[in-house]
Design an enzyme around this catalytic site. Sequence first.
Site, PDB file in Angstrom:
ATOM      1  N   GLY A   1       0.880  -1.160   0.000  1.00  0.00           N
ATOM      2  CA  GLY A   1       0.000   0.000   0.000  1.00  0.00           C
ATOM      3  C   GLY A   1       0.915   1.206   0.000  1.00  0.00           C
ATOM      4  O   GLY A   1       2.105   1.088   0.242  1.00  0.00           O
ATOM      5  N   CYS A   2       0.407   2.407  -0.296  1.00  0.00           N
ATOM      6  CA  CYS A   2       1.339   3.516  -0.448  1.00  0.00           C
ATOM      7  C   CYS A   2       0.690   4.882  -0.317  1.00  0.00           C
ATOM      8  O   CYS A   2      -0.517   5.012  -0.335  1.00  0.00           O
ATOM      9  CB  CYS A   2       1.997   3.490  -1.824  1.00  0.00           C
ATOM     10  N   ALA A   3       1.585   5.898  -0.216  1.00  0.00           N
ATOM     11  CA  ALA A   3       1.192   7.292  -0.347  1.00  0.00           C
ATOM     12  C   ALA A   3       1.985   7.883  -1.496  1.00  0.00           C
ATOM     13  O   ALA A   3       3.171   7.591  -1.646  1.00  0.00           O
ATOM     14  CB  ALA A   3       1.532   8.046   0.934  1.00  0.00           C
TER      15      ALA A   3
END
Lengths: 500, 366
Positions: free
Chosen positions: B13-15
Site C-alpha cells: 500500500g502507499c502514499a
Amino acid sequence: MPNYILPDFEVERRDDRCIRCRVCERQCANEVHSYDEENDVMLADELKCVGCHRCVALCPTRALKIVKYSGTFRENANWSNQSILEIYKQAESGGVLLSSMGTPNPCPVYFDKILINASQVTNPSIDPLREPMETRVFLGKRPQNIERDETGKLNNNLPPQLELSVPIMFSAMSYGSISYNAHESLARAATELGIYYNTGEGGLHEDFYKYGPNTIVQVASGRFGVHKGYLDVAAAIEIKMGQGAKPGIGGHLPGEKITEDVSRARMIPVGTDAISPAPHHDIYSIEDLRQLVYSLKEATEYKKPVIVKVAAVHNIAAIASGIARSGADIIAIDGFRGGTGAAPTRIRDNVGIPIELALASVDKRLRDEGIRGNVSLVVAGSIRNSADVVKAIALGADACYIGTAALIALGCHLCRTCHLGKCNWGIATQRPDLVKRLNPEIGYKRLVNLVTAWQHEIKELLGGMGINSIEALRGNRLMLRGVGLNEKELEILGIKHAGE
Amino acid sequence: MKLVEGRVRIPSGCAISGIISRDRRKFTGERIVESMKVMRERSNGLGGGFAAYGIYPKYKDSYALHIFYNDSNAKRECEAFLNEHFEIDEASELPTRKIPEITDEPLIWRYFALPRPSRLAASQLDEREYTARCVFAINARIDGAYVFSSGKNMGVFKAVGYPEDVGRFYMLDEYEGYMFIGHGRYPTNTPGWWGGAHPFSLLDFAVVHNGEISSYDANRRFIEMFGYRCALMTDTEVITYILDYLIRHVGLTLEESASVIAAPFWSSIAKKPPEERERLTYLRTMFPSLLVTGPFSIIFCFEGGMMALNDRLKLRSMVTAEKGDMVYVASEECAIRAVEPDAENLRYPSGGEPVIVTLNGGKDNA
C-alpha cells in the site's frame, strides 16, 4: 469363427415397474430391447448395448438401469479385461480398432492439478453483479507498429479480427459426422451468443449460409466442400493440419453417411467414402503452408483471418512458431484428450501430448521469440468447464474451442460409439428417424445456456482475482498454482507450486 | 535468504504526491517532503523516495546515473562497464546526511555521463535507447550494482525508511527543481533492499504508484517480449516499462497510453461518438495485454511534465488541485493542503481519466 466378446453392460429391468410400453425397444437403434409377446416379457440383448442411456432416459416408469457388466475374466493386473477383449476383436476381424470421442484412459489432466488465485486484503476482489466485468476478446494478428495520417490521427491498421463475446467457440465438427439438427443448433447458438462455430471438413449446407458471420469454415486435406462461395460466406477460414485425437492421420467418413444432403455439401457422389488424406498433399513443409494461407487470403481479399489448426505433438512449440511466421492470424492447438467422430483406438490413446503442456510451451516459445502478439492462440482438447477455460487463458490462450462439451449439452451421453452412425440422441448420425430426435429449437437454447452459464462463472472467477477484463488474465500465470506436480511439470507450465 | 524484490513479489500500500510548476519556476525539495510527511499513516517505514526534475542545470545535457553498490567490488566492476560505454564528466558520492532513522545504507554514487560516440554509433541505437540498454545490462548482470536513476537533469532519491526521513537523508532541501514526486511505501513484507523503494525510473521517466495490480503477470510477460526485464517484480517497474514502450517505442501520446492501460469499459466505448469509439476500440484491440487491472493510482513524470492516472474503477484515492502555475496531485487532500493551504480547483479524477500537466511553452508529450 467363435465370438469371445463379453458385453460392456447389463440391462436391469424392474419387472414390477415395466408396463410393456416398448418405448425402449423403439428408441434403441442398436436393437437391444425386444418384446416376447407369447410370454409378455421384455428381453434384452446386452451385447448390443453401448450404454447411451436413451432407454433409461425415456422409460416412463424408471424401470430401467444400465450397469457395468459384472462378469470378468480371471483377474490380472497386467492384462485388463479391455486388453483381452481388444485382442479377441482383432483376432476375429483382422482390423484396426476404431473408437470415438476423446480417450477414456486415465491420462493426466493437468487442469485438475492447477488452482486459481483470489484477492485477499491487499487488493479488492470485484463483484461482477455490481461492477462491469468484461469477457470480450478479439482474435487475430496485431501489427508491429501504429500508423497515423497527416493530422496525427491513428489509422486503423489492424488486420481482420474475430470478435467474441466470451472466449469460447464450438470446435470443428463436420456435417456428416454430426447431423443437420446438431449443426443447426451450433450455428444458431453461435449467432445468438456472439461467438463462432466451425464447419469441420464437411462443407456447408446451403441452409446454413445465413449463419455465415458466425461461421468458421474449414479447409482440410480432402478439400471437401471448398469453393469460392464457401470461403466468402465465412467469418474466418481454418486450415486443418491435424486433430488432437488422431495426430498424423486423416479422416474417413464411411459411404453410408454420405446421404444426398451430405454429398451436396461435400461435393462428392452419394454413398462414396469421404477420405481425407493424412497430410495435405500440397503441404509437405512449412513454406507450403504459407502458400496455402496466402492463397486463401488472396481468394478472400485479405478480409478474413486464417486459422491454422494443429494437433499437440512433441515438437509443438517449434511448429507453432513456424506457423506464426507463415501468415496465420490464429493458431488452434488441439490436445491429446480431444474428441473425434472416429479414430483408430491406438492412435487416439497413444499419440500426442496434453493441451496444457502444449499451450504452456507454445505461449512461452512465442514470447521468447517476441512474436506472441502477432498471432492469437486457441486451444482445444477437452475443455470441460469454465475453470478449464480460465486456466487455459491464464496459461496463455486467447480462447478455447469446445466440442465434446457442446455435444453433451445437446444430449450426448458419451457412449463413444459415434463411428457406428446409430446415435440414439440424433447427434452423430444421418438416419432421419434418429436425427429428428434432436430438436434444434431446444438444442440451440441448451448451448446458449451452457455458454452463458460458463460466462457467469468466468466472471465470478475473474472478480475473485480482482481482474475485470479477461484480457488481463491472458498469460497471467501468477494467478495459477500447481498441486502435486513435479518440478519439471511446473517448469513447463511456467507456474509455481501451491504454497510458493 | 532475504526476501527482496526480484526474488519475491511484495504487494504494497502507499502514499504518493507530486508538485509541478508549469512555468518551470524552481522550488526546493522541502515542499514535497512536507507534503509526504502528513501521509505518514500510509507508509510503514519500509520504503520512501522522491524524484526531482531540473536539479542538475550544470550537467543538464549529461545522463545523471545514481547507483547503489553493495560493496566496492560491485563498484569496481560497474565503473569498468561505465568507462567502457560512457564518457564520464563527474563521479562522486551522492551527498547524504547521517541521521539515526536511516541505517544500513549501501554505497551511493552519482555519475554525469554521455555515451561514448564510437560505441553509440556502432550500436546503431539512438542515445536514449543506448543508455536504457546499458542500465538494463548493469542491473541484470552486475551483482550488487543497481542503477536507480538515469535521466538528464533529474534524479531519484530513495531508501528504506519513512519518506520524510529519506528526504532529510538525501538533503532534498538543498535541491531546487520545477517538479517533484514523492512516495511512501507500506509493503506487506520485509524488504531489505533500497533498490526496491520507489520511485521507479528509466531515463527521464519516473513513476510512483499506489496499488496492487491484478494484471501483473499478463503485463510482465507481454512487455518482456520487447527487451525489458522486470527484475524487481514490482507493479511500478512494469508500469514504467509499459509507458516507456507505448510512448518511446510505439509513439503513442500520453492520453492514448492512458486509454491503453486504463482502457474504458466496452460499454462506455459504445456510448462515445463514432470517431472516438473507433480510436478507443483500436487501442484496446491493438494492445489488450497492456490493460492494467486492479487498484492503482500513479504519477508518471517525464522531463516536460506529469500524468496522474487511476485504475478504471478508481479503487485508490487520488486528488488534484491547482494554485497559480502550480499543480498538485496526491493520495490525500491533506498532502496538498500541507504545502498549499489555499489550493484551488480541487478534483477527484474519475477512474481511467488521465490528468496531464505539461510545462508552459514546452511540448505536449513525453
